[in-house]
Design a protein around this motif. Structure first.
Motif, PDB file in Angstrom:
ATOM      1  N   GLY A  98     -13.611   5.006  -6.800  1.00 48.17           N
ATOM      2  CA  GLY A  98     -13.046   3.717  -7.157  1.00 48.17           C
ATOM      3  C   GLY A  98     -13.487   3.208  -8.511  1.00 48.17           C
ATOM      4  N   ARG A 108      -8.065  -2.161   2.609  1.00 46.09           N
ATOM      5  CA  ARG A 108      -7.515  -1.383   1.501  1.00 46.09           C
ATOM      6  C   ARG A 108      -6.000  -1.331   1.662  1.00 46.09           C
ATOM      7  NH1 ARG A 108     -10.406   4.184   0.058  1.00 46.09           N
ATOM      8  NH2 ARG A 108      -9.661   4.751   2.130  1.00 46.09           N
ATOM      9  N   GLY A 158     -11.086   0.874 -15.344  1.00 50.16           N
ATOM     10  CA  GLY A 158     -11.195  -0.498 -14.870  1.00 50.16           C
ATOM     11  C   GLY A 158     -12.012  -1.343 -15.828  1.00 50.16           C
ATOM     12  N   VAL A 210      -0.856   0.666  -3.358  1.00 47.75           N
ATOM     13  CA  VAL A 210      -0.389   0.147  -4.647  1.00 47.75           C
ATOM     14  C   VAL A 210       0.793   0.968  -5.158  1.00 47.75           C
ATOM     15  CG1 VAL A 210      -0.995  -0.269  -7.057  1.00 47.75           C
ATOM     16  CG2 VAL A 210      -2.671  -0.741  -5.251  1.00 47.75           C
ATOM     17  N   ASP A 265      -4.830  -9.441  -8.489  1.00 43.42           N
ATOM     18  CA  ASP A 265      -4.936  -7.988  -8.639  1.00 43.42           C
ATOM     19  C   ASP A 265      -6.391  -7.528  -8.665  1.00 43.42           C
ATOM     20  OD1 ASP A 265      -2.198  -8.178 -10.938  1.00 43.42           O
ATOM     21  OD2 ASP A 265      -2.118  -7.497  -8.852  1.00 43.42           O
ATOM     22  N   ALA A 272      -9.678  -6.160  -7.639  1.00 39.30           N
ATOM     23  CA  ALA A 272     -10.018  -5.280  -6.526  1.00 39.30           C
ATOM     24  C   ALA A 272     -10.686  -4.024  -7.070  1.00 39.30           C
ATOM     25  CB  ALA A 272      -8.762  -4.887  -5.737  1.00 39.30           C
ATOM     26  N   TRP A 321      -2.375   5.474  -5.369  1.00 41.14           N
ATOM     27  CA  TRP A 321      -3.350   4.467  -5.785  1.00 41.14           C
ATOM     28  C   TRP A 321      -3.389   3.385  -4.712  1.00 41.14           C
ATOM     29  CZ3 TRP A 321      -6.808   4.616  -9.650  1.00 41.14           C
ATOM     30  CH2 TRP A 321      -6.598   5.500 -10.714  1.00 41.14           C
ATOM     31  N   GLN A 364     -13.553  -0.679 -10.638  1.00 39.44           N
ATOM     32  CA  GLN A 364     -13.393  -2.123 -10.447  1.00 39.44           C
ATOM     33  C   GLN A 364     -12.457  -2.705 -11.494  1.00 39.44           C
ATOM     34  OE1 GLN A 364     -14.881  -4.400  -8.080  1.00 39.44           O
ATOM     35  NE2 GLN A 364     -13.380  -5.787  -9.019  1.00 39.44           N
ATOM     36  N   TYR A 373     -10.039  -0.182  -7.254  1.00 32.87           N
ATOM     37  CA  TYR A 373      -8.860   0.671  -7.184  1.00 32.87           C
ATOM     38  C   TYR A 373      -9.301   2.108  -6.934  1.00 32.87           C
ATOM     39  CZ  TYR A 373      -5.775  -3.070  -8.656  1.00 32.87           C
ATOM     40  OH  TYR A 373      -5.045  -4.244  -8.707  1.00 32.87           O
ATOM     41  N   TYR A 374      -8.655   2.734  -5.961  1.00 35.22           N
ATOM     42  CA  TYR A 374      -8.977   4.093  -5.561  1.00 35.22           C
ATOM     43  C   TYR A 374      -7.756   4.992  -5.711  1.00 35.22           C
ATOM     44  CZ  TYR A 374     -12.814   1.805  -3.022  1.00 35.22           C
ATOM     45  OH  TYR A 374     -13.916   1.069  -2.679  1.00 35.22           O
ATOM     46  N   ARG A 396      -5.945  -0.190  -3.384  1.00 33.29           N
ATOM     47  CA  ARG A 396      -6.946  -1.141  -3.850  1.00 33.29           C
ATOM     48  C   ARG A 396      -7.531  -1.901  -2.668  1.00 33.29           C
ATOM     49  NH1 ARG A 396      -2.964  -5.415  -7.000  1.00 33.29           N
ATOM     50  NH2 ARG A 396      -2.105  -6.448  -5.132  1.00 33.29           N
TER      51      ARG A 396
END
Length: 122
Positions: free
Chosen positions: A115, A45, A9, A48, A90, A92, A36, A117, A94-95, A38
């Motif tokens: 996660g 959440r 990220g 994705v 976009d 966020a 994935w 960023q 992301y996990y 976000r």
């Protein structure tokens, strides 16, 4: 102990690209599907992209299809999310999530990372 570690990220201008990575340890990577997700500030959440444990099946949220691409490298125990044509929306955290023999748009994953960023400036 199972761990998922996201990376890649950062801050990027609108229209730019990033490639996120999710490295897993402690699980039989070849038997796990990955997703994935976000979460933007003040929002739930959301899904994705996902890839099956075989790697033969992928799915994407409607807003990302054509811009994002999910892939996996079993030799490196890593799942990637290539993000192109990024937009400010976009932005966020992301996990990645892992679930044995499964991957889907819901959040019923067994393991989650902390996660990474992603911030897209306009």
């Amino acid at each position: 102990q199972v761990q998922l570690a996201e990376s890649g990220g950062g801050l990027v201008q609108a229209g730019g690209s990033l490639r996120l990575a999710c490295v897993s340890t402690g699980l039989g990577f070849n038997t796990y599907g990955f997703g994935w997700f976000r979460q933007a500030p003040g929002k739930e959440r959301e899904f994705v992209a996902a890839i099956s444990w075989t790697g033969l099946s992928t799915s994407y949220a409607d807003s990302e299809e054509g811009r994002f691409s999910i892939s996996r490298d079993n030799a490196r125990n890593t799942v990637y999310l290539q993000m192109n044509s990024l937009k400010p929306e976009d932005t966020a955290v992301y996990y990645c999530g892992a679930r044995q023999f499964g991957a889907s748009r819901d959040q019923l994953y067994t393991y989650w990372g902390q996660g990474t960023q992603v911030t897209v400036s306009s």
